[in-house]
Write an enzyme that holds these catalytic residues in place. Structure first.
Site, PDB file in Angstrom:
ATOM      1  N   THR A 145       0.823  -1.213   0.000  1.00 43.16           N
ATOM      2  CA  THR A 145       0.000   0.000   0.000  1.00 43.16           C
ATOM      3  C   THR A 145       0.853   1.256   0.000  1.00 43.16           C
ATOM      4  O   THR A 145       0.436   2.291  -0.521  1.00 43.16           O
ATOM      5  CB  THR A 145      -0.936  -0.026   1.232  1.00 43.16           C
ATOM      6  OG1 THR A 145      -1.792  -1.151   1.102  1.00 43.16           O
ATOM      7  CG2 THR A 145      -1.783   1.229   1.338  1.00 43.16           C
ATOM      8  N   TYR A 153      -8.322   1.234  -3.623  1.00 40.84           N
ATOM      9  CA  TYR A 153      -7.052   1.581  -4.252  1.00 40.84           C
ATOM     10  C   TYR A 153      -6.398   0.309  -4.770  1.00 40.84           C
ATOM     11  O   TYR A 153      -6.842  -0.801  -4.477  1.00 40.84           O
ATOM     12  CB  TYR A 153      -6.116   2.279  -3.246  1.00 40.84           C
ATOM     13  CG  TYR A 153      -5.641   1.369  -2.134  1.00 40.84           C
ATOM     14  CD1 TYR A 153      -6.437   1.114  -1.020  1.00 40.84           C
ATOM     15  CD2 TYR A 153      -4.410   0.727  -2.216  1.00 40.84           C
ATOM     16  CE1 TYR A 153      -6.009   0.263  -0.009  1.00 40.84           C
ATOM     17  CE2 TYR A 153      -3.978  -0.121  -1.207  1.00 40.84           C
ATOM     18  CZ  TYR A 153      -4.781  -0.351  -0.112  1.00 40.84           C
ATOM     19  OH  TYR A 153      -4.365  -1.196   0.880  1.00 40.84           O
ATOM     20  N   ASP A 185       0.400  -6.678   4.951  1.00 43.14           N
ATOM     21  CA  ASP A 185      -0.290  -7.937   5.262  1.00 43.14           C
ATOM     22  C   ASP A 185       0.664  -9.051   5.702  1.00 43.14           C
ATOM     23  O   ASP A 185       0.351  -9.820   6.610  1.00 43.14           O
ATOM     24  CB  ASP A 185      -1.107  -8.419   4.051  1.00 43.14           C
ATOM     25  CG  ASP A 185      -2.345  -7.566   3.809  1.00 43.14           C
ATOM     26  OD1 ASP A 185      -2.679  -6.737   4.686  1.00 43.14           O
ATOM     27  OD2 ASP A 185      -2.978  -7.727   2.754  1.00 43.14           O
ATOM     28  N   GLU A 235      -0.981 -30.378  27.989  1.00 41.61           N
ATOM     29  CA  GLU A 235      -2.041 -31.361  27.728  1.00 41.61           C
ATOM     30  C   GLU A 235      -1.674 -32.325  26.608  1.00 41.61           C
ATOM     31  O   GLU A 235      -2.394 -33.276  26.340  1.00 41.61           O
ATOM     32  CB  GLU A 235      -3.346 -30.631  27.369  1.00 41.61           C
ATOM     33  CG  GLU A 235      -3.941 -29.859  28.527  1.00 41.61           C
ATOM     34  CD  GLU A 235      -5.328 -29.326  28.180  1.00 41.61           C
ATOM     35  OE1 GLU A 235      -6.228 -30.131  27.895  1.00 41.61           O
ATOM     36  OE2 GLU A 235      -5.484 -28.091  28.187  1.00 41.61           O
TER      37      GLU A 235
HETATM   38  C1  SIN Z   1      -0.940  -3.056   2.825  1.00 40.37           C
HETATM   39  O1  SIN Z   1       0.141  -2.884   2.325  1.00 40.37           O
HETATM   40  O2  SIN Z   1      -1.303  -2.363   3.791  1.00 40.37           O
HETATM   41  C2  SIN Z   1      -1.939  -4.085   2.384  1.00 40.37           C
HETATM   42  C3  SIN Z   1      -1.611  -4.758   1.100  1.00 40.37           C
HETATM   43  C4  SIN Z   1      -0.291  -5.431   1.143  1.00 40.37           C
HETATM   44  O3  SIN Z   1       0.061  -6.059   2.130  1.00 40.37           O
HETATM   45  O4  SIN Z   1       0.435  -5.333   0.141  1.00 40.37           O
END
Ligand code: SIN
Length: 349
Positions: A35, A48, A115, A306
Site C-alpha cells: 500500500t 485503491y 499484510d 495437555e
Molecule cells: C498493505 O500494504 O497495507 C496491504 C496490502 C499489502 O500487504 O500489500
C-alpha cells in the site's frame, strides 16, 4: 603574501577535508510494493490498487529523505504482500545483504505491504548477517488518500536507519511512530494506521522529536545460523488452523501435497482435537516435522501440558505466532530434521 596558486591549493585542501563531513549517509531503499506504493482514484475513497508506484517516485514524493541521506533505490519486486512468496523472501534477503555488505551503506530500508510484512521481517531477521540497521516500513493508506501515512513512515524509517543508536538491533518494523522488533511484531487490525503491535513484549522504541528513541538496550546476537546464499527455494511447510470440530482432512491434504513440516495453529495452549492429533502423529511417522503453536495471538505455548510432545515427537513453538513459526521451521528444515536441534532453534531464536 600568498600566491594565486597557493590560494587554489588551500581551497582544494579545504574542500577535500570538508567533503566527508558534509557527505550524507548512504541508505539502500529496497522497494517491494504494498500500500505504501499504492494509489487510488479519490482522496476519500477506501478503494485503491497496491504496488503501482515505482521506487523512483516513492523517493521523489518524499524529498525530506534525500535531504538527510543519499538514497540508493532498488525495485526488488512490485507486489501486494498477499502475493509474497518464500522465493521472493530469498531474493529480498540476498539483495539486502548485497547492499549491507557495501562499506558505504549505513543501513537498509525496505518498503513492503503490511499484510505479510511480519513474515518477511522475521525471515530477514533470521538470515541477514549484519550489525547495520534494517527497517521495514509500509503504510495502511495509499499516498493518494486523505490522511496518508506512508510519507511520514518512510521518512521515519530512513531517519531510524541512519541513527547511530539503531545499529545491532536486528531487523525492525517502523509503523505509526512506533518501532517493533521483527520477531515480536504482528499486524493486528485490517485498516487503522495503528494496526501493528507486539502483544508479548510491546514495541522496542518510539519515533518522536525527529529521532528514534529506544525503550530497551541493544541485546541482539549478530550471528545467524542460517545461510541463504546458495538457496533458491525453501522446504514446504503448511499451517493448519484448529477450531471446534476441525477435521483431520487438512493435515492429510498437507502431507499429500508434500509438506515437509506442519505448523499447527492449535486452540488455547496449542491444543489439538483428537482427530487432528491422530493425523499429526501419522504425519510424524511419514517424517513430517510438526510444530505446535496457538491461534491465540499472544503468550507462549508450553511443553508437555495437555499434549505428550515427547511421545509424539512434536516441537513446541513457544511465543512465535503460527506464521512466524512457519518461517523458522522452513529455515530449520534447510539444515536438519533432528527434533532436538529444531526445538533448540525454537527455544532460542
Ligand atoms: C498493505 O500494504 O497495507 C496491504 C496490502 C499489502 O500487504 O500489500
Amino acid at each position: 603574501m600568498f600566491k594565486k596558486s597557493q590560494f587554489l591549493q588551500i581551497g582544494l585542501l579545504s574542500v577535500a577535508l570538508m567533503t566527508p563531513l558534509l557527505a550524507k549517509p548512504q541508505v539502500a531503499l529496497l522497494a517491494t510494493g504494498g500500500t505504501i506504493a499504492g494509489a487510488g482514484h479519490a482522496r476519500t475513497s477506501s478503494q485503491y490498487t497496491a504496488a503501482v508506484v515505482p521506487v523512483t517516485q516513492l523517493i521523489a514524493d518524499v524529498p525530506e529523505i534525500s535531504a538527510i541521506a543519499e538514497i540508493h533505490g532498488d525495485q526488488v519486486c512490485q507486489l501486494a504482500s498477499q502475493a509474497m512468496t518464500p522465493e521472493m523472501w530469498l531474493k529480498i534477503g540476498k539483495q539486502t545483504q548485497a547492499q549491507l555488505d557495501k562499506e558505504a551503506i549505513v543501513g537498509a530500508v525496505i518498503t513492503h505491504g503490511t499484510d505479510t510484512m511480519e513474515e518477511t521481517a522475521y525471515f530477514l531477521d533470521l538470515t541477514l548477517q549484519t550489525t547495520k540497521p534494517v527497517v521495514l516500513v509500509g503504510s495502511m493508506r495509499p499516498g493518494t488518500a486523505l490522511g496518508a501515512d506512508g510519507a511520514a513512515n518512510l521518512y521515519q524509517a530512513v531517519k531510524t536507519a541512519i541513527s547511530d543508536n539503531s545499529a545491532n538491533r536486528g531487523v525492525m518494523v517502523l509503523m505509526n511512530d512506533t518501532i517493533f522488533a521483527a520477531r515480536e511484531v504482528t499486524k493486528g487490525h485490517p485498516f487503522k494506521p495503528s494496526a501493528f503491535e507486539s502483544p508479548n513484549t510491546g514495541p522496542v522504541g518510539d519515533f518522536h522529536d525527529n529521532a528514534p528513541f529506544y525503550l530497551s538496550r541493544v541485546d541482539r546476537k549478530v550471528e545467524s545460523p542460517f545461510d541463504i546464499r546458495k538457496l533458491s527455494a525453501l522446504p514446504g511447510v503448511a499451517i493448519i488452523y484448529g477450531y471446534a470440530g476441525s477435521s483431520a482432512a487438512q493435515v492429510r491434504a498437507a502431507v499429500q501435497e508434500g509438506a515437509r513440516g506442519i505448523v499447527m495453529a492449535g486452540v488455547g495452549n496449542g491444543n489439538l482435537n483428537p482427530d487432528t492429533e491422530k493425523a499429526l502423529i501419522a504425519a510424524r511417522q511419514d517424517g513430517v516435522v510438526v510444530v505446535r503453536s496457538s491461534r491465540l495471538g499472544s503468550g507462549s505455548v508450553t511443553k508437555e501440558a495437555e499434549v505428550d510432545d515427547a511421545k509424539h515427537g512434536f516441537v513446541v513453538g513457544g511465543s512465535l505466532n503460527p506464521q512466524k513459526a512457519r518461517v523458522l521451521l522452513m529455515l530449520a528444515l534447510t539444515q536438519t530434521v533432528d527434533l532436538d536441534r529444531i526445538q533448540g532453534y525454537f527455544d532460542t531464536l
